[in-house]
Motif scaffolding. Structure first.
Motif, short mmCIF file in Angstrom:
data_model
loop_
_atom_site.label_atom_id
_atom_site.label_comp_id
_atom_site.label_asym_id
_atom_site.label_seq_id
_atom_site.Cartn_x
_atom_site.Cartn_y
_atom_site.Cartn_z
N ALA A 255 0.86 -1.18 0.00
CA ALA A 255 0.00 0.00 0.00
C ALA A 255 0.90 1.23 0.00
O ALA A 255 1.68 1.43 0.93
CB ALA A 255 -0.92 0.00 1.22
N THR B 59 1.47 5.53 -1.82
CA THR B 59 1.03 6.64 -2.65
C THR B 59 2.26 7.30 -3.25
O THR B 59 3.30 7.44 -2.59
CB THR B 59 0.23 7.71 -1.86
OG1 THR B 59 1.03 8.20 -0.78
CG2 THR B 59 -1.05 7.13 -1.31
N SER B 60 2.14 7.69 -4.51
CA SER B 60 3.21 8.38 -5.22
C SER B 60 2.61 9.53 -6.01
O SER B 60 1.67 9.33 -6.77
CB SER B 60 3.95 7.42 -6.15
OG SER B 60 4.94 8.11 -6.91
N GLU B 61 3.18 10.73 -5.83
CA GLU B 61 2.72 11.92 -6.55
C GLU B 61 3.92 12.62 -7.17
O GLU B 61 4.99 12.68 -6.57
CB GLU B 61 1.95 12.85 -5.61
CG GLU B 61 0.67 12.19 -5.10
CD GLU B 61 -0.06 12.96 -4.01
OE1 GLU B 61 -1.22 12.64 -3.74
OE2 GLU B 61 0.55 13.88 -3.43
N HIS C 93 -7.09 13.01 -7.20
CA HIS C 93 -6.37 11.82 -6.73
C HIS C 93 -6.59 10.62 -7.65
O HIS C 93 -5.73 9.74 -7.74
CB HIS C 93 -6.79 11.46 -5.30
CG HIS C 93 -6.25 12.38 -4.27
ND1 HIS C 93 -4.89 12.57 -4.09
CD2 HIS C 93 -6.86 13.16 -3.34
CE1 HIS C 93 -4.70 13.43 -3.10
NE2 HIS C 93 -5.87 13.81 -2.64
N THR D 3 -2.62 10.61 -8.26
CA THR D 3 -1.96 9.92 -7.14
C THR D 3 -1.89 8.44 -7.47
O THR D 3 -2.92 7.77 -7.62
CB THR D 3 -2.72 10.14 -5.82
OG1 THR D 3 -2.80 11.55 -5.55
CG2 THR D 3 -2.00 9.45 -4.68
N THR E 224 -1.43 4.64 -6.69
CA THR E 224 -1.71 3.86 -5.48
C THR E 224 -1.58 2.36 -5.71
O THR E 224 -1.86 1.58 -4.79
CB THR E 224 -3.13 4.16 -4.97
OG1 THR E 224 -4.07 3.95 -6.04
CG2 THR E 224 -3.25 5.60 -4.48
N ASN E 225 -1.17 1.94 -6.91
CA ASN E 225 -1.00 0.51 -7.14
C ASN E 225 0.04 0.28 -8.23
O ASN E 225 0.48 1.22 -8.91
CB ASN E 225 -2.33 -0.17 -7.51
CG ASN E 225 -2.98 0.43 -8.74
OD1 ASN E 225 -2.38 0.51 -9.80
ND2 ASN E 225 -4.23 0.86 -8.60
N ARG F 262 6.45 3.82 1.14
CA ARG F 262 5.00 3.87 1.32
C ARG F 262 4.42 5.24 0.98
O ARG F 262 3.20 5.37 0.80
CB ARG F 262 4.62 3.47 2.74
CG ARG F 262 5.06 4.40 3.84
CD ARG F 262 4.62 3.84 5.19
NE ARG F 262 5.07 4.65 6.31
CZ ARG F 262 4.95 4.26 7.59
NH1 ARG F 262 4.42 3.09 7.87
NH2 ARG F 262 5.38 5.04 8.56
#
Length: 322
Positions: free
Chosen positions: A195, A197-199, A206, A210, A212-213, A287
């Motif tokens: 799990a 998040t990358s931005e 989002h 963003t 998320t997977n 993460r």
């Protein structure tokens, strides 16, 4: 520090140069950098005082603008950490040498701080989405991804990348991450927690901005690693932080790309720098990730008329702006 210090820090921006300068030191014992504005290695209170002057402007008619900031989050402790923020200038006439009158914009950025035992800022590294200014004001409309749009098919690997097994929170781990980012997105995905998040730019939504997977990671970063949009070579230059979280400073060289953020390169090699913040889980996997590219130098090299005057230097001549 903590979220409340971030509020104090941004309120001091708006209050006066004296108020904000009191948070750095002691004396000239600090290093401030905002590469987007070409502000590198600012180390004296006198320069810092001049640098912060425009942010305390409260006259809506002089063209400098009213600079509104808002904290999004703080990740860290009393020793070091990352402030994530939004910046929305109002009433500005010119920004980065571009006409922004009547063209409001909001951008986002992050600032990594290292504090001394008394809570003074000893090291600051600030980065933000400068491309958002062009999206609002022109003359170009850069894409959020350097390669353009997310890649739904095609290769996500252009060269063999073998991870060293270095521990998170080290320059060696940063080198592993950089090598995989530019060479093999499948290998890159191994460095992230289940799990995460990358931005990588200003977040408008989002759902698409963003990651998320794993599938989103491959689609968004596979274009840089796959080679179809040129050869991306990321090289880490410094790591600030520890095994829990920290900031990677890196160089980027892009060879053979036809476009950079949708802007034609004309066959030029694009070179710039950037920063990526990582927070790691107990197993040393990523993460949380926040990345900003220093786009202004790339844009200037591609012919966009961005101006970043060194107004904070004692010998700066305002007449040089014409």
């Amino acid at each position: 520090m903590h979220y409340s210090f971030g509020i104090q820090w941004l309120k001091a921006f708006r209050s006066s140069p004296e108020a904000i300068c009191e948070l750095y030191g002691p004396g000239d014992g600090f290093l401030f950098e905002d590469p987007m504005l070409d502000q590198h290695r600012v180390t004296t209170q006198a320069d810092l005082h001049r640098l912060f002057g425009p942010y305390a402007n409260n006259d809506p008619d002089n063209g400098i603008g009213i600079h509104n900031f808002r904290i999004r989050a703080y990740i860290g402790d009393a020793r070091c950490g990352l402030l994530r923020w939004e910046w929305a200038p109002e009433h500005a006439k010119v920004f980065l040498g571009l006409d922004v009158a009547g063209k409001p914009f909001t951008t986002q950025g992050h600032t990594f701080h290292i504090y001394d035992d008394k809570g003074l800022i000893q090291r600051e590294s600030s980065w933000w989405d400068a491309a958002e200014v062009l999206r609002a004001a022109g003359p170009q409309h850069p894409t959020k991804l350097p390669t353009g749009a997310p890649q739904t098919d095609g290769p996500v690997r252009s060269r063999n990348v073998v991870l060293s097994g270095a521990k998170a929170g080290t320059l060696a781990f940063a080198a592993d991450w950089c090598n995989a980012l530019g060479g093999d997105a499948e290998v890159l995905s191994q460095l992230y927690a289940d799990a995460f998040t990358s931005e990588y730019a200003k977040v408008d939504d989002h759902l698409r901005d963003t990651l998320t997977n794993r599938d989103m990671l491959l689609q968004h970063y596979g274009g840089m690693a796959g080679g179809q949009h040129g050869r991306y070579t990321f090289t880490p230059t410094e790591y600030l932080g520890d095994a829990r979280w920290g900031l990677i400073l890196w160089n980027l060289r892009i060879e053979g790309a036809n476009h950079y953020r949708g802007i034609p390169t004309g066959g030029k090699t694009v070179e710039t720098i950037g920063s990526t913040f990582h927070e790691y889980d107990a197993e040393g996997r990523i993460r949380l990730e926040s990345t900003f590219f220093e786009d202004n130098r790339a844009f200037v090299s591609l012919g966009i008329p961005i101006i970043r005057p060194h107004y904070w230097k004692a010998d700066f001549d305002p007449a040089s702006l014409g």
